[in-house]
Scaffold this motif. Structure first.
Motif, PDB file in Angstrom:
ATOM      1  N   LEU A  20     -13.218  12.235 -11.025  1.00 41.72           N
ATOM      2  CA  LEU A  20     -12.171  11.547 -10.257  1.00 41.72           C
ATOM      3  C   LEU A  20     -12.466  11.605  -8.763  1.00 41.72           C
ATOM      4  CD1 LEU A  20      -8.906  12.586 -12.130  1.00 41.72           C
ATOM      5  CD2 LEU A  20      -9.925  10.299 -11.996  1.00 41.72           C
ATOM      6  N   LEU A  21     -12.915  12.752  -8.294  1.00 39.09           N
ATOM      7  CA  LEU A  21     -13.279  12.871  -6.891  1.00 39.09           C
ATOM      8  C   LEU A  21     -14.416  11.918  -6.545  1.00 39.09           C
ATOM      9  CD1 LEU A  21     -13.166  14.414  -4.118  1.00 39.09           C
ATOM     10  CD2 LEU A  21     -15.053  15.763  -5.065  1.00 39.09           C
ATOM     11  N   LEU A  22     -15.436  11.887  -7.374  1.00 34.50           N
ATOM     12  CA  LEU A  22     -16.619  11.080  -7.072  1.00 34.50           C
ATOM     13  C   LEU A  22     -16.325   9.581  -7.086  1.00 34.50           C
ATOM     14  CD1 LEU A  22     -19.351  13.166  -8.906  1.00 34.50           C
ATOM     15  CD2 LEU A  22     -18.877  13.048  -6.439  1.00 34.50           C
ATOM     16  N   ILE A  23     -15.328   9.173  -7.840  1.00 41.29           N
ATOM     17  CA  ILE A  23     -14.928   7.757  -7.824  1.00 41.29           C
ATOM     18  C   ILE A  23     -14.535   7.345  -6.401  1.00 41.29           C
ATOM     19  CG2 ILE A  23     -13.128   6.129  -8.575  1.00 41.29           C
ATOM     20  CD1 ILE A  23     -13.147   7.612 -11.293  1.00 41.29           C
ATOM     21  N   THR A  24     -13.928   8.253  -5.662  1.00 40.09           N
ATOM     22  CA  THR A  24     -13.430   7.900  -4.327  1.00 40.09           C
ATOM     23  C   THR A  24     -14.530   7.628  -3.314  1.00 40.09           C
ATOM     24  OG1 THR A  24     -13.229  10.179  -3.499  1.00 40.09           O
ATOM     25  CG2 THR A  24     -11.327   9.261  -4.698  1.00 40.09           C
ATOM     26  N   VAL A  25     -15.766   8.019  -3.591  1.00 43.16           N
ATOM     27  CA  VAL A  25     -16.847   7.779  -2.636  1.00 43.16           C
ATOM     28  C   VAL A  25     -17.835   6.711  -3.106  1.00 43.16           C
ATOM     29  CG1 VAL A  25     -16.654  10.058  -1.571  1.00 43.16           C
ATOM     30  CG2 VAL A  25     -18.252   9.727  -3.457  1.00 43.16           C
ATOM     31  N   ARG A  26     -17.573   6.126  -4.255  1.00 47.89           N
ATOM     32  CA  ARG A  26     -18.476   5.079  -4.758  1.00 47.89           C
ATOM     33  C   ARG A  26     -18.569   3.923  -3.763  1.00 47.89           C
ATOM     34  NH1 ARG A  26     -16.398   4.163 -10.891  1.00 47.89           N
ATOM     35  NH2 ARG A  26     -17.042   6.185 -11.710  1.00 47.89           N
ATOM     36  N   GLY A  27     -19.810   3.507  -3.524  1.00 47.51           N
ATOM     37  CA  GLY A  27     -20.053   2.326  -2.707  1.00 47.51           C
ATOM     38  C   GLY A  27     -19.860   2.517  -1.213  1.00 47.51           C
ATOM     39  N   LEU A  28     -19.686   3.740  -0.756  1.00 46.88           N
ATOM     40  CA  LEU A  28     -19.464   3.981   0.671  1.00 46.88           C
ATOM     41  C   LEU A  28     -20.767   4.287   1.396  1.00 46.88           C
ATOM     42  CD1 LEU A  28     -16.284   6.251   0.760  1.00 46.88           C
ATOM     43  CD2 LEU A  28     -16.436   3.770   1.035  1.00 46.88           C
ATOM     44  N   GLY A  29     -20.790   3.965   2.677  1.00 43.50           N
ATOM     45  CA  GLY A  29     -21.873   4.367   3.557  1.00 43.50           C
ATOM     46  C   GLY A  29     -21.499   5.635   4.289  1.00 43.50           C
ATOM     47  N   ASP A  30     -22.437   6.154   5.067  1.00 43.97           N
ATOM     48  CA  ASP A  30     -22.212   7.405   5.793  1.00 43.97           C
ATOM     49  C   ASP A  30     -21.045   7.307   6.776  1.00 43.97           C
ATOM     50  OD1 ASP A  30     -24.377   8.454   4.417  1.00 43.97           O
ATOM     51  OD2 ASP A  30     -25.788   8.094   6.062  1.00 43.97           O
ATOM     52  N   GLN A  32     -18.421   5.354   6.703  1.00 44.94           N
ATOM     53  CA  GLN A  32     -17.143   5.330   5.991  1.00 44.94           C
ATOM     54  C   GLN A  32     -16.786   6.708   5.457  1.00 44.94           C
ATOM     55  OE1 GLN A  32     -18.502   2.148   3.393  1.00 44.94           O
ATOM     56  NE2 GLN A  32     -16.632   1.004   3.908  1.00 44.94           N
ATOM     57  N   ALA A  33     -17.769   7.426   4.937  1.00 49.17           N
ATOM     58  CA  ALA A  33     -17.526   8.758   4.382  1.00 49.17           C
ATOM     59  C   ALA A  33     -17.082   9.745   5.463  1.00 49.17           C
ATOM     60  CB  ALA A  33     -18.779   9.286   3.686  1.00 49.17           C
ATOM     61  N   LEU A  42      -9.150  15.346   7.526  1.00 52.95           N
ATOM     62  CA  LEU A  42      -9.982  15.209   6.332  1.00 52.95           C
ATOM     63  C   LEU A  42     -10.654  13.847   6.256  1.00 52.95           C
ATOM     64  CD1 LEU A  42      -7.722  16.849   3.594  1.00 52.95           C
ATOM     65  CD2 LEU A  42      -9.771  17.818   4.662  1.00 52.95           C
ATOM     66  N   THR A  43     -11.891  13.868   5.775  1.00 56.16           N
ATOM     67  CA  THR A  43     -12.651  12.652   5.484  1.00 56.16           C
ATOM     68  C   THR A  43     -13.188  12.791   4.067  1.00 56.16           C
ATOM     69  OG1 THR A  43     -14.774  13.550   6.219  1.00 56.16           O
ATOM     70  CG2 THR A  43     -13.382  12.487   7.905  1.00 56.16           C
ATOM     71  N   LEU A  44     -13.620  11.686   3.507  1.00 53.27           N
ATOM     72  CA  LEU A  44     -14.153  11.751   2.140  1.00 53.27           C
ATOM     73  C   LEU A  44     -15.409  12.622   2.080  1.00 53.27           C
ATOM     74  CD1 LEU A  44     -13.511   8.042   1.161  1.00 53.27           C
ATOM     75  CD2 LEU A  44     -12.354  10.067   0.257  1.00 53.27           C
ATOM     76  N   GLY A  45     -16.312  12.434   3.006  1.00 57.35           N
ATOM     77  CA  GLY A  45     -17.515  13.266   3.032  1.00 57.35           C
ATOM     78  C   GLY A  45     -17.202  14.726   3.276  1.00 57.35           C
TER      79      GLY A  45
END
Length: 166
Positions: A20-30, A32-33, A42-45
């Motif tokens: 579930l966590l990894l779904i949130t970073v799919r298709g992102l660039g650095d 965006q992360a 907090l940021t996704l990365g």
């Protein structure tokens, strides 16, 4: 390596939370992360980096069982992507940490194994012990909590959410 129905069930629940966590970073660039999308820092990365560091530290605590403070456990930089960090690098670290956790749990005779927690400035005077079960449940809870944070951050970033991206 020892397995049991309890270990299998808990590790499967953990894997679901990681996914579930990894779904949130799919298709992102650095960029965006590393981008803040709410009033939180907090940021996704940063979330993925923090969870990777958490798994690294808790796996060491389970394996060594010596009560020593693992390197980086109190590093406040774990919550953000630093200059030079890439999402791919953070994800690689997270995958490696997950594998180390899985190996540590599998190597335990059972989840009743008890280890001393590392001493910190806020520790109680007497040593505190946690079972491997409690450590694993802590990691699952931490991952689930941050997966929820990540879902909100991703939705604020571009409207995507885990329910829309499964």
């Amino acid at each position: 390596m020892t397995t049991s129905p309890e270990k299998t069930d808990l590790m499967n629940a953990f894997a679901e939370q990681r996914e579930l966590l990894l779904i949130t970073v799919r298709g992102l660039g650095d960029a965006q992360a590393a981008r803040r999308t709410t009033v939180s820092e907090l940021t996704l990365g940063g979330i993925v980096k923090h969870l990777a560091q958490g798994e690294e530290v808790w796996a060491q605590i389970m394996v060594k069982g010596d009560g020593e403070l693992p390197d980086g456990m109190l590093d406040m930089g774990q919550y953000r992507m630093a200059e030079g960090d890439t999402l791919a690098g953070v994800l690689e670290r997270y995958a490696s940490a997950a594998k180390a956790t899985e190996e540590a749990v599998a190597a335990l005779p059972d989840l009743d194994v008890s280890v001393p927690l590392p001493r910190t400035p806020w520790s109680p005077p007497e040593p505190e012990y946690w079972s491997a079960r409690r450590i694993l449940l802590h990691l699952i809870r931490e991952t689930a909590q941050h997966a929820g944070h990540a879902d909100i951050i991703r939705e604020a970033l571009d409207g995507a959410s885990t329910t829309a991206r499964r």
